[in-house]
Scaffold this active site. Structure first.
Site, PDB file in Angstrom:
ATOM      1  N   TYR A 103       0.748  -1.132   0.050  1.00 13.12           N
ATOM      2  CA  TYR A 103       0.019  -0.107   0.057  1.00 13.12           C
ATOM      3  C   TYR A 103       0.810   1.159  -0.066  1.00 13.12           C
ATOM      4  CZ  TYR A 103      -4.178  -2.585   1.322  1.00 13.12           C
ATOM      5  OH  TYR A 103      -5.280  -3.453   1.442  1.00 13.12           O
ATOM      6  N   TYR A 142      -0.282  -9.719   0.905  1.00 13.02           N
ATOM      7  CA  TYR A 142       0.635  -9.235   1.921  1.00 13.02           C
ATOM      8  C   TYR A 142       0.631  -9.796   3.174  1.00 13.02           C
ATOM      9  CZ  TYR A 142      -3.373  -6.052   3.260  1.00 13.02           C
ATOM     10  OH  TYR A 142      -4.449  -5.696   3.694  1.00 13.02           O
ATOM     11  N   ARG A 152      -2.711 -11.746   4.163  1.00 10.45           N
ATOM     12  CA  ARG A 152      -4.025 -11.513   3.645  1.00 10.45           C
ATOM     13  C   ARG A 152      -4.411 -12.041   1.896  1.00 10.45           C
ATOM     14  NH1 ARG A 152      -7.522  -8.290   4.594  1.00 10.45           N
ATOM     15  NH2 ARG A 152      -8.675 -10.026   4.615  1.00 10.45           N
ATOM     16  N   HIS A 155      -7.114  -8.920  -2.006  1.00 12.57           N
ATOM     17  CA  HIS A 155      -8.596  -8.390  -1.885  1.00 12.57           C
ATOM     18  C   HIS A 155      -8.492  -6.795  -2.162  1.00 12.57           C
ATOM     19  CE1 HIS A 155      -6.026  -7.571   1.775  1.00 12.57           C
ATOM     20  NE2 HIS A 155      -6.759  -6.282   1.870  1.00 12.57           N
ATOM     21  N   HIS A 157     -10.634  -3.379  -1.027  1.00 14.47           N
ATOM     22  CA  HIS A 157     -11.591  -2.574  -0.083  1.00 14.47           C
ATOM     23  C   HIS A 157     -12.554  -1.911  -0.658  1.00 14.47           C
ATOM     24  CE1 HIS A 157      -8.838  -3.553   3.638  1.00 14.47           C
ATOM     25  NE2 HIS A 157      -8.038  -3.534   2.881  1.00 14.47           N
TER      26      HIS A 157
HETATM   27 FE   LIG Z   1      -5.969  -4.440   2.875  1.00 15.95          FE
END
Ligand SMILES: [Fe+2]
Length: 232
Positions: A103, A142, A152, A155, A157
């Site tokens: 991110y 990640y 995770r 995905h 959000h």
């Molecule tokens: Fe996330």
């Protein structure tokens, strides 16, 4: 228009406290919730941010000088109410990691490369058929430090903002067949299997564009028995 938001059918949402998902231990309330009656200000306004949305804000691959690295994808679908009526005029915002699973955020220090051509945020307002569409790249998995070897699943959000402060859903969209599903406490904090699967997009061959991008279909239902679960 008077909108009514019943507190029933909230059963699909994850419990405030899911001990295997460590962040919920500190942030979940320790005392019984106090029910606050809904008043006109919650039910009628404001229409938040809708007017600021520009054409092209739904294409996450065209926000910089070049195209981002990764597997280009189309994510589209319809927002529906409990009677499967389309929901027009809803602000849909997404945010996601880049193809390497990173991110653009100071807290994210995962040693995977940032992509100068990818910010990872987009938005659109649903059309008269409750329809939305994003162009992006498939986010990478990640690590997140919740437990040993915690990763995770891929995905995206989603935040939905309707006509008032109370018409809000925040959830995550997953990709079909992800091998990380059984090991992810966030995904599994939605304990009902059918509800959990409503957070998984369907591969959409019909709308996959030859020589260009795979397509995924993600319909979102607000309220009722088919409600898409809330997930932070
Ligand atoms: Fe996330």
């Amino acid at each position: 228009m008077t909108l009514v938001f019943p507190r029933e059918s909230l059963g699909v949402f994850p419990a405030h406290l899911t001990p295997s998902y460590k962040s919920t231990v500190k942030r979940s309330p320790k005392k019984p919730l106090i029910v606050v009656p809904h008043t006109l200000s919650e039910l009628t306004g404001p229409v938040y941010g809708h007017e600021a949305v520009q054409e092209g804000d739904n294409d996450l691959t065209r926000q910089h000088a070049g195209e981002p690295l990764g597997e280009r994808i189309i994510v589209h679908g319809q927002l529906l109410d409990e009677d499967r009526r389309p929901l027009p005029g809803v602000l849909v915002e997404i945010w996601q990691a880049n193809a390497s699973g990173r991110y653009v955020h100071v807290v994210d220090q995962h040693p995977a490369p940032l992509d100068p051509n990818f910010t990872g945020a987009g938005r659109i307002i649903t059309d008269k058929n409750g329809y939305y569409k994003f162009i992006s790249v498939k986010p990478g998995a990640y690590p997140w430090g919740n437990h040993h070897n915690a990763w995770r699943p891929n995905h995206i959000h989603f935040s939905l903002f309707g006509h008032s402060f109370l018409s809000r859903l925040i959830t995550q969209m997953y990709f079909p067949g992800d091998p990380l599903f059984p090991f992810d406490p966030i995904f599994n904090s939605v304990t009902d299997e059918k509800a959990r699967n409503r957070m998984v997009a369907a591969f959409d061959l019909e709308n996959t564009v030859p020589e260009w991008a795979l397509c995924y279909r993600f319909d979102i239902v607000l309220r009722g028995r088919e409600q898409t679960p809330m997930e932070h």
